[in-house]
Design an enzyme around this catalytic site. Sequence first.
Site, PDB file in Angstrom:
ATOM      1  CE  LYS A  67      -4.356  -1.508   2.067  1.00 18.86           C
ATOM      2  NZ  LYS A  67      -5.271  -1.288   3.196  1.00 18.86           N
ATOM      3  CG  ASP A 103      -8.354   1.120   3.502  1.00 18.52           C
ATOM      4  OD1 ASP A 103      -9.227   0.332   3.087  1.00 18.52           O
ATOM      5  OD2 ASP A 103      -7.146   0.838   3.539  1.00 18.52           O
TER       6      ASP A 103
END
Length: 284
Positions: A67, A103
Amino acid sequence: MKHRVGLIGWPVEHSISPAMHQAAFRATGLSDWQYELLPTPPAELPTRLKSLASTAYTGANVTIPHKQAVIPLLSTISMAARGIGAVNTIMFHDGRSEGHNTDSVGFMLDLAANGIQVYQKRALVLGAGGAAHAVVTGLANRGAHVVLMARRDQQAWQLRENVRRAISRQLQIEVQPVSALGHVAATVDLIVNCTPLGMWPEVDASPWPETVPMPADVVVYDLIYRPLMTRFMARAQAAGARVLGGIGMLVQQGAAAFELWTGQQAPVSVMYKAARQALSQATE
Ligand code: NAP
């Protein structure tokens, strides 16, 4: 023409994203869309991205451990992803790659879907890794007073600095040592576990020591979704707290990625049902 999207991570074989996204494609009539697992060891990340950008891929999800590492490999990064310092969704067009992060919005949408208000509430966040960054950004941005606790104080202070630098110095983010857990727990409205403690297969672990009393009048949100009910959640529920697991966030972040790729509204309830079914079939 076939539209291909997939999950870049290492490992990825336990992911439920394919089940969730394929169900969403079916429900919205996107029969020419396909979601694939793209297992990618760290050394192969640059090659993987080049090949996805130059072939027929429309987008990708990015998971552990890529990520952060993916950021310098992309053409552009959204404000949200830059602020959080991590990318979990990519869009490809004309050989270019655009990094996003869904997220934070996924977490906040799930709180809203469950009727949980955070404005002027006190929220304790356990852990200071990538997911904590997204959660703290969402909570503090929405006017919560965040208390951040991590086993390495330095990591928590760094997260605080990064979020305040990216968004505003006015954000209320306080760092407390783990030794203050019992004292802090009695003062908060929401507790969010952003550590992997209790995640399958280590299901007996918990971020909450047995010796620290569990408050009753709180909402406990565990980002872990496998198992659906963690040891931490079970203990909090037994103490009288309202508990939520990470499946709602997982679905909402996936729905936001779906909307970026397809430009269509995501069928959230279909995705939730598919995710739940895939998780109940998975080893728990
Ligand atoms: P991460 O970047 O590795 O961060 C994990 C954090 O937990 C770090 O602060 C780490 O501290 C701490 N930690 C790890 N092991 C610990 C232990 N034994 N005791 C105390 N602290 C410990 O991981 P992440 O990406 O933030 O993910 C964290 C969790 O959130 C995972 O379970 C992941 O599956 C879940 N998650 C769920 C969703 C969702 O959609 N529901 C989305 C993202 C993440 P150190 O750095 O010192 O190890």
